[in-house]
Design an enzyme around this catalytic site. Structure first.
Site, PDB file in Angstrom:
ATOM      1  N   HIS A   1       0.918  -1.143   0.086  1.00 38.68           N
ATOM      2  CA  HIS A   1      -0.026   0.071   0.044  1.00 38.68           C
ATOM      3  C   HIS A   1       0.838   1.192   0.113  1.00 38.68           C
ATOM      4  O   HIS A   1       0.686   2.056  -0.605  1.00 38.68           O
ATOM      5  CB  HIS A   1      -0.973   0.021   1.222  1.00 38.68           C
TER       6      HIS A   1
ATOM      7  N   ASP B   1      -6.714   4.531   0.298  1.00 38.81           N
ATOM      8  CA  ASP B   1      -6.629   3.300  -0.388  1.00 38.81           C
ATOM      9  C   ASP B   1      -8.050   2.357   0.080  1.00 38.81           C
ATOM     10  O   ASP B   1      -8.641   2.975   0.623  1.00 38.81           O
ATOM     11  CB  ASP B   1      -5.604   2.885  -0.649  1.00 38.81           C
TER      12      ASP B   1
END
Ligand code: UDP
Length: 459
Positions: free
Chosen positions: A15, A118
């Site tokens: 991420h 995200d």
């Protein structure tokens, strides 16, 4: 008035890495945007090394760690990530409060004009909306995966059985049909919390003002155009491939693997790595080791557990084993690397494409089987071994696919295709290219938020 955006990263390297790249590109565009990159809990050594590369115009903030002590020991990683984000919201609120109340006019830090999260972070939308800050989503996986999330609410209703028990494959617009058993892990058991979390987040994607997709047109053209064509969902901006650069620094080679690669013939080495957390069971490890030996090919293998007995000695100079972590982007960018046996994590996939390296698709967890289906059947840049009924790929099959990729005709086909995509990726990111234009559009929209919304105040 300067504009600032806050980016909240989910936990894990997969991420953080693309978000660091995204932040860097955004500030380099020169639209006067600055970035605060927020991580949760103290960064690990590997995360710190990445955060240390940030330019001064990007401020890194780490929120206090959240406790997950109340969760059962066998909690699914996705559930732990969703909960980590939802439990960090009080600290995120404090950060936004500080940024929005700064002198009352944002003169020190720049007016807050967007929050980017995200795919695990849509709960943070509620907090941003309290401050009148527009929300965006950075989607760190394939367009096919995003399409699945968009269609999940209707799939959930129209297919009442377990996806893995469905006879026919699922057809998503513009995507290769996919069998239920190849859908992401949370879809494999509808009764489990992981599926419930996915079902909770998927409809919330539509609250985003825009979705920034880490993919590019040439790689997933029909799936991307079906996402960007539809008016009913937030606009999707394909801004990828955002990956770390593979420039070599002497400090990057503590294991000596790059020096070892220097001594191998061009395009001769198969790089093997299953991501930042992927591991194989002992049976599979043994079969893989035996298959590599049978194939007679050179390899560089990143292993996270002790290697199979006697194996290193027998493969002699043909193979190198690296414990735990390799400088992957440098390895993939090295002229001696000719193939990548990968778990098909999305960052690894994009790094392979950017370096023109064809793949052996060996998916393990999360949405990797779905990526493998796309890479083999649609993009045609990977070969996938057949898995035995007991879930183990046998040594003969390992040897077959390794030889097919490194010296066979099938390998030549996928290699040619990945080289075309490498060019496509370069073009997409260069000035005037599709991803560069999409990113610029996003940056301008963010700046506009500053003008339209120059009254964000705490409510
Ligand atoms: N990575 C690396 N060295 C390793 C293992 C992984 O540099 O030995 C990096 C890799 O380059 C990629 C990221 O870690 O950028 C892994 O992300 P990906 O999405 O491929 O998989 P995940 O680890 O999230 O499953």
């Amino acid at each position: 008035m300067a504009s600032r955006i806050v980016i909240l990263s989910g936990t894990g390297m997969g991420h953080l890495i693309p978000l660091v790249e995204f932040s860097g590109r955004l500030v380099r565009l020169g639209h006067g945007l600055s970035v605060t990159l927020v991580t949760i809990g103290p960064p690990s050594a590997a995360q710190k090394a990445i955060l240390d590369t940030l330019p001064d115009s990007i401020t890194a903030v780490s929120l206090p760690p959240v406790s997950l002590d109340d969760l059962p020991g066998d909690v699914r990683p996705q559930v732990a990530t969703f909960l980590t984000v939802s439990r960090c919201l009080p600290s995120l609120r404090r950060v936004l409060q500080e940024l929005t109340s700064d002198d009352g006019d944002g003169s020190k830090t720049g007016r807050l004009c967007g929050l980017v999260v995200d795919l695990f972070g849509t709960d943070a939308f509620d907090v941003a909306e309290e401050f009148g800050v527009p929300c965006y989503m950075f989607f760190p996986s394939s367009s096919m995966s995003l399409s699945l999330s968009f269609h999940l609410p209707e799939l959930h209703v129209s297919m009442p059985c377990e996806y893995k028990d469905m006879v026919n494959p699922v057809s998503l617009p513009g995507c290769i049909p996919i069998y239920g058993s190849d859908l992401p892990d949370p879809f494999q058991d509808r009764t489990k919390d992981a599926y419930k979390w996915v079902l909770h987040h998927a409809p919330r994607y539509r609250r985003a003002k825009g979705i920034l997709l880490n993919s590019f047109e040439d790689l997933e053209s029909s799936s991307i155009s079906s996402l960007t064509d539809t008016m009913s969902k937030p606009p999707v901006y394909p801004i990828g491939p955002l990956v770390r650069k593979g420039e070599r620094a002497s400090s990057d080679d503590p294991t000596g693997c790059l020096k070892w690669l220097d001594q191998q013939p061009r395009g001769s080495v198969l790089y093997i790595c299953f991501g930042s957390i992927g591991t194989l069971g002992i049976d599979q490890l043994t079969e893989l080791a035996a298959g590599l030996e049978m194939s007679g090919q050179r390899f560089l293998w990143v292993v996270k557990v002790p290697n199979p007995k006697g194996f290193v000695k027998r493969t002699g100079e043909r193979g190198l084993i690296v414990l735990s972590w390799a400088p992957q982007t440098q390895v993939l960018g090295h002229a001696s690397t000719g193939g990548f046996m990968s778990h098909c994590g999305w960052n690894s996939t994009l790094e392979s494409v950017v370096n023109g390296v064809p793949l052996i698709a060996w998916p393990l967890y999360a949405e990797q089987k779905m990526n493998a289906v796309m890479l083999v059947g649609d993009a045609k840049i990977a070969i996938r071994p057949t898995v035995g009924e007991d879930g183990v790929v046998r040594r003969e099959e390992v040897s077959r696919v390794v030889r097919a990729l490194m010296e066979g005709e099938e390998g030549m086909g996928v290699r040619g295709r990945v080289k075309d995509l490498q060019e496509g990726a370069k073009k997409a990111l260069s000035e005037g290219g599709s991803s560069c234009k999409a990113l610029s559009e996003v940056a301008l929209k963010l700046r506009q938020n500053n003008t339209n919304n120059n009254n964000n105040s705490v409510v």
